[in-house]
Design a protein around this motif. Structure first.
Motif, PDB file in Angstrom:
ATOM      1  N   SER A 202      92.840 121.227  71.422  1.00 20.33           N
ATOM      2  CA  SER A 202      93.611 122.484  71.400  1.00 20.33           C
ATOM      3  C   SER A 202      93.581 123.090  70.005  1.00 20.33           C
ATOM      4  CB  SER A 202      95.060 122.208  71.830  1.00 20.33           C
ATOM      5  OG  SER A 202      95.124 121.752  73.162  1.00 20.33           O
ATOM      6  N   LEU A 203      93.715 122.245  68.978  1.00 18.97           N
ATOM      7  CA  LEU A 203      93.634 122.724  67.603  1.00 18.97           C
ATOM      8  C   LEU A 203      92.257 123.328  67.337  1.00 18.97           C
ATOM      9  CD1 LEU A 203      94.619 122.954  64.665  1.00 18.97           C
ATOM     10  CD2 LEU A 203      93.865 120.593  64.315  1.00 18.97           C
ATOM     11  N   LYS A 204      91.205 122.654  67.807  1.00 22.94           N
ATOM     12  CA  LYS A 204      89.839 123.148  67.601  1.00 22.94           C
ATOM     13  C   LYS A 204      89.657 124.519  68.259  1.00 22.94           C
ATOM     14  CE  LYS A 204      85.016 121.847  68.498  1.00 22.94           C
ATOM     15  NZ  LYS A 204      84.137 120.787  69.064  1.00 22.94           N
ATOM     16  N   ALA A 205      90.176 124.670  69.474  1.00 22.03           N
ATOM     17  CA  ALA A 205      90.058 125.950  70.180  1.00 22.03           C
ATOM     18  C   ALA A 205      90.800 127.056  69.425  1.00 22.03           C
ATOM     19  CB  ALA A 205      90.601 125.811  71.597  1.00 22.03           C
ATOM     20  N   ALA A 206      91.978 126.738  68.914  1.00 22.03           N
ATOM     21  CA  ALA A 206      92.770 127.731  68.175  1.00 22.03           C
ATOM     22  C   ALA A 206      92.064 128.133  66.883  1.00 22.03           C
ATOM     23  CB  ALA A 206      94.154 127.165  67.878  1.00 22.03           C
ATOM     24  N   VAL A 207      91.466 127.154  66.187  1.00 27.11           N
ATOM     25  CA  VAL A 207      90.746 127.442  64.949  1.00 27.11           C
ATOM     26  C   VAL A 207      89.544 128.338  65.241  1.00 27.11           C
ATOM     27  CG1 VAL A 207      89.326 126.416  63.116  1.00 27.11           C
ATOM     28  CG2 VAL A 207      91.500 125.355  63.760  1.00 27.11           C
ATOM     29  N   ASN A 208      88.798 128.046  66.323  1.00 29.99           N
ATOM     30  CA  ASN A 208      87.642 128.869  66.682  1.00 29.99           C
ATOM     31  C   ASN A 208      88.061 130.302  67.022  1.00 29.99           C
ATOM     32  OD1 ASN A 208      85.891 126.739  66.303  1.00 29.99           O
ATOM     33  ND2 ASN A 208      85.922 126.110  68.449  1.00 29.99           N
ATOM     34  N   GLU A 209      89.178 130.433  67.721  1.00 26.17           N
ATOM     35  CA  GLU A 209      89.673 131.763  68.074  1.00 26.17           C
ATOM     36  C   GLU A 209      90.063 132.554  66.836  1.00 26.17           C
ATOM     37  OE1 GLU A 209      90.506 134.943  70.417  1.00 26.17           O
ATOM     38  OE2 GLU A 209      89.557 133.056  71.032  1.00 26.17           O
ATOM     39  N   ARG A 210      90.672 131.880  65.889  1.00 27.51           N
ATOM     40  CA  ARG A 210      91.063 132.542  64.636  1.00 27.51           C
ATOM     41  C   ARG A 210      89.830 132.985  63.847  1.00 27.51           C
ATOM     42  NH1 ARG A 210      96.295 130.475  61.473  1.00 27.51           N
ATOM     43  NH2 ARG A 210      97.833 131.133  63.004  1.00 27.51           N
ATOM     44  N   ASP A 211      88.793 132.162  63.866  1.00 31.01           N
ATOM     45  CA  ASP A 211      87.570 132.537  63.152  1.00 31.01           C
ATOM     46  C   ASP A 211      86.974 133.817  63.732  1.00 31.01           C
ATOM     47  OD1 ASP A 211      87.693 130.518  61.339  1.00 31.01           O
ATOM     48  OD2 ASP A 211      86.229 129.207  62.326  1.00 31.01           O
ATOM     49  N   LYS A 212      87.038 133.941  65.055  1.00 30.54           N
ATOM     50  CA  LYS A 212      86.526 135.153  65.691  1.00 30.54           C
ATOM     51  C   LYS A 212      87.304 136.379  65.229  1.00 30.54           C
ATOM     52  CE  LYS A 212      85.020 132.779  69.918  1.00 30.54           C
ATOM     53  NZ  LYS A 212      85.262 132.628  71.392  1.00 30.54           N
ATOM     54  N   GLN A 213      88.580 136.162  64.912  1.00 34.57           N
ATOM     55  CA  GLN A 213      89.444 137.266  64.462  1.00 34.57           C
ATOM     56  C   GLN A 213      89.434 137.411  62.935  1.00 34.57           C
ATOM     57  OE1 GLN A 213      93.306 136.480  66.135  1.00 34.57           O
ATOM     58  NE2 GLN A 213      92.560 136.489  68.261  1.00 34.57           N
ATOM     59  N   HIS A 214      88.550 136.620  62.265  1.00 34.85           N
ATOM     60  CA  HIS A 214      88.389 136.677  60.804  1.00 34.85           C
ATOM     61  C   HIS A 214      89.711 136.408  60.066  1.00 34.85           C
ATOM     62  CE1 HIS A 214      84.416 138.241  61.706  1.00 34.85           C
ATOM     63  NE2 HIS A 214      84.973 139.209  62.429  1.00 34.85           N
ATOM     64  N   PHE A 215      90.416 135.390  60.532  1.00 35.89           N
ATOM     65  CA  PHE A 215      91.694 135.039  59.904  1.00 35.89           C
ATOM     66  C   PHE A 215      91.465 134.539  58.479  1.00 35.89           C
ATOM     67  CE2 PHE A 215      94.598 131.578  58.721  1.00 35.89           C
ATOM     68  CZ  PHE A 215      95.806 132.257  58.715  1.00 35.89           C
ATOM     69  N   VAL A 216      92.266 135.065  57.549  1.00 30.65           N
ATOM     70  CA  VAL A 216      92.260 134.605  56.161  1.00 30.65           C
ATOM     71  C   VAL A 216      93.698 134.262  55.771  1.00 30.65           C
ATOM     72  CG1 VAL A 216      91.781 135.207  53.765  1.00 30.65           C
ATOM     73  CG2 VAL A 216      90.270 136.030  55.572  1.00 30.65           C
ATOM     74  N   PRO A 217      93.946 133.036  55.331  1.00 28.16           N
ATOM     75  CA  PRO A 217      95.330 132.678  54.987  1.00 28.16           C
ATOM     76  C   PRO A 217      95.827 133.437  53.766  1.00 28.16           C
ATOM     77  CG  PRO A 217      93.807 130.926  54.336  1.00 28.16           C
ATOM     78  CD  PRO A 217      93.012 131.907  55.133  1.00 28.16           C
ATOM     79  N   LYS A 218      97.019 133.946  53.869  1.00 20.87           N
ATOM     80  CA  LYS A 218      97.662 134.592  52.723  1.00 20.87           C
ATOM     81  C   LYS A 218      99.165 134.432  52.861  1.00 20.87           C
ATOM     82  CE  LYS A 218      97.529 139.153  54.932  1.00 20.87           C
ATOM     83  NZ  LYS A 218      97.090 140.559  54.802  1.00 20.87           N
ATOM     84  N   LYS A 219      99.831 134.429  51.745  1.00 23.54           N
ATOM     85  CA  LYS A 219     101.282 134.211  51.742  1.00 23.54           C
ATOM     86  C   LYS A 219     101.975 135.344  52.485  1.00 23.54           C
ATOM     87  CE  LYS A 219     103.368 132.270  48.230  1.00 23.54           C
ATOM     88  NZ  LYS A 219     104.048 131.991  46.935  1.00 23.54           N
TER      89      LYS A 219
END
Length: 637
Positions: A202-219
């Motif tokens: 489930s974590l892997k699927a969520a990470v892949n989905e975020r990559d598709k959305q170009h997620f970048v961590p920021k405060k």
């Protein structure tokens, strides 16, 4: 181990278990030399071997850090993903983690440990004093993961681990601050990895989905600022104080603090709703005392009785390596979650300093005298009330006498006069010595255990009244004894762990001053018809050292064993040991010494009883009644 493995106790195995302070090399050399002197090693050899060991440890840390940096560079260059598998140090043991690291790699992640990247948090907004201290290292690693798009974090949490009630909440907050996912896996003796594999996928699927959305961590937000209790607040703020022991606090400790210029309100002595509120705002793996104390404070703030803009909360804690060390951060988080971030927390620690700075709250000599008088009165009432109430001829006579004396001594608590205390103390002993009693013989039952569960009626379901209703006399040790225990530990730490000499000198002086104050009361109690005297902390330490090391300082530590020995030495053969569920100190120095206590004291009738929100009251009552059946049988014989 020493008390429960027969081969060790009988001398078939040579077992040595010194307490070592890894942060003080000189004291380690001294302790190891003493521990292995019969092997012929000299101090110089041990010092050289130890230095070589520390040098190798430093090299190991450097190697781990270098590999972590190399792996992180590789992940960033190749745009691959890594998981920082974090947890307590013992989670490295494959018998404990069940090979979770291999499962993670099978899902396509690289695996790093938190100690391989924690040092990178020193760059930027976080400074870690020593990233190799477990909690600091874990939080530092979480900061690194939170800011890096190549990394995710999985935290291992052993079932029932109370310390992780704090670490899991803290790591989750660090991750949430940067919008990162947080995964915690509870592991225990079960080796079924099916559910864990599902969580990881489930974590892997969520990470892949975020990559598709170009997620970048920021405060995404700043942590709430801690509100300091200032000198100005002292004049207008009401201070809420959770109830620890009604017989010590109601009309005594609260009065002493009020006379010192603080608008203190002691919260109710019996408050079941506080447990429900605590469960809503405190991690349920935290200990029962934290749930009750914090629940009381949040409940009071929610009640509408107090102006929350002019209200502060007061909390004490013991310090040391148990869940109780974390009361203040648990309380601060609960206040924020409950919508009271503006409420200052006044922290009082049993150590040298509190956890938070509180310029508006200071211990002065007059306040300390008032508090000393208050606690001495509390211990005195605990002795005389509990000793006479089970046998009173007229129901309610002892409680009425107790209330009468509370009113008479109020002036003394406000002025803190020791000479007036001594005069009142003698009159109180005389008054309770003359209360008409029946000549019925009842079993005496000692009540020991974790300090809040031992004294708080909310926590222990009013165990003193319960014992009296079951036909027993409750014997509850003095609360000043716990203060002496905390002080005595400072002396031992200086002598064996290389701690500060200043702390040892202060503790020596404080114990001497307390025992000087207790001396007239001890003399009057011994001269009475019905009451027993006070035993020195040095005597308790000497007795306890025959069964456990005085190095046991976590929670109630060796003092719990010492209290049980003291009760047994004074013909209180029936003892109930009260503990929050999963309280490690109580398991070691409570349950862990019972086999040896029964061996040395064949008449000992001891029962360990768990107290927690989910523990059945009926089961507690049945355990007490079983103990009472044995006690009554022994009394009849």
């Amino acid at each position: 181990i020493r008390n429960n493995v027969d081969a060790i106790r009988e001398g078939a195995v040579d077992y040595r278990c010194p307490f070592l302070n890894l942060a003080d090399e000189a004291s380690m050399v001294k302790t190891l030399t003493s521990t292995f002197q019969d092997f012929g090693f000299v101090e110089e050899e041990i010092a050289q071997a130890l230095r070589s060991g520390f040098e190798e440890l430093d090299q190991f840390k450097a190697d781990i850090a270098q590999r972590g940096e190399e792996t992180l560079r590789m992940l960033m260059t190749t745009n691959q993903k890594g998981i920082v598998l974090s947890g307590r140090p013992y989670h490295l043991d494959p018998e404990i983690n069940h090979g979770i690291a291999e499962v993670i790699t099978q899902e396509g992640f690289h695996v790093l440990t938190e100690d391989s990247i924690a040092h990178l948090a020193n760059v930027g907004d976080l400074r870690v004093v020593d990233q190799w201290v477990y909690h600091s290292r874990l939080y530092a690693a979480a900061r690194v993961v939170a800011k890096n798009k190549q990394l995710e974090l999985v935290q291992l949490n052993s079932f029932g681990c109370g310390i992780d009630a704090v670490t899991t909440d803290q790591v989750e907050e660090i991750m949430a601050q940067y919008g990162k996912l947080y995964t915690v896996l509870k592991i225990d003796e079960g080796a079924n990895l099916g559910a864990i594999r599902i969580r990881l996928r489930s974590l892997k699927a969520a990470v892949n989905e975020r990559d598709k959305q170009h997620f970048v961590p920021k405060k995404q937000y700043e942590e709430p600022a801690k509100i300091i209790f200032t000198k100005e607040m002292r004049k207008q703020h009401t201070l809420l104080l959770p109830m620890l022991s009604p017989i010590h606090q109601s009309g005594l400790v609260d009065l002493a603090l009020q006379a010192s210029g603080y608008q203190v309100v002691c919260l109710p002595s019996e408050d079941r709703e506080a447990v429900n509120v605590g469960l809503r705002f405190v991690n349920n793996d935290a200990c029962y005392p934290a749930i009750i104390s914090i629940g009381q404070l949040v409940e009071a703030l929610q009640s509408g009785k107090y102006d929350v803009e002019n209200t502060s909360v007061l909390m004490t804690q013991t310090g040391g390596g148990c869940r109780a060390t974390n009361y203040i951060p648990l309380l601060r988080k609960a206040l924020n979650d409950a919508g009271f971030p503006q409420v200052p927390v006044v922290s009082i620690s049993m150590g040298n300093t509190g956890v938070e700075s509180n310029p508006g709250f200071r211990f002065t000599l007059p306040m300390m005298k008032r508090l000393a008088v208050a606690f001495l009165y509390g211990d005195l009432f605990e002795r005389v009330v509990y000793r006479t109430r089970p046998y009173e001829q007229e129901a309610g006579a002892v409680d009425r006498l107790h209330q009468e004396w509370l009113e008479k001594i109020a002036k003394n608590v406000r002025n803190g006069s020791f000479s007036l205390f001594n005069r009142n103390m003698k009159k109180i002993i005389q008054a309770f010595d003359q209360v008409p009693l029946t000549d019925i013989k009842k079993p005496r039952v000692g009540v020991v255990g974790e300090i809040l569960v031992k004294y708080s009626p909310t926590a222990n379901n009013d165990v003193v009244r319960l014992l009296e209703a079951e036909g027993a006399e409750a014997v509850v040790p003095d609360i000043v004894g716990f203060m002496n225990y905390s002080l005595y530990n400072q002396i031992w730490r200086y002598e064996h762990l290389g701690m500060a000499k200043k702390s040892k000198m202060i503790a020596d002086f404080a114990i001497m001053a307390i025992e000087r104050l207790q001396k007239p009361m001890d003399k009057a109690l011994r001269a009475s018809t019905r009451f027993d005297g006070i035993h020195s902390i040095h005597q308790l330490a000497e007795q306890a050292s025959e069964i456990v090391s005085i190095g046991n300082h976590t929670g109630e530590g060796w003092f719990l064993t010492g209290e049980m020995i003291d009760l047994l030495e004074n013909n209180v053969n029936n003892i109930i040991c009260l503990q929050p569920f999963g309280c490690l100190p109580n398991h070691v120095v409570g349950k862990g010494v019972m086999k040896e206590l029964r061996r040395q004291y064949p008449q000992a009738n001891i029962a360990a009883i768990d107290y927690d929100p989910g523990v059945s009251i009926v089961n507690q009552l049945n355990r007490i009644r079983l103990l009472m059946a044995t006690a009554n049988k022994a009394l009849a014989e």
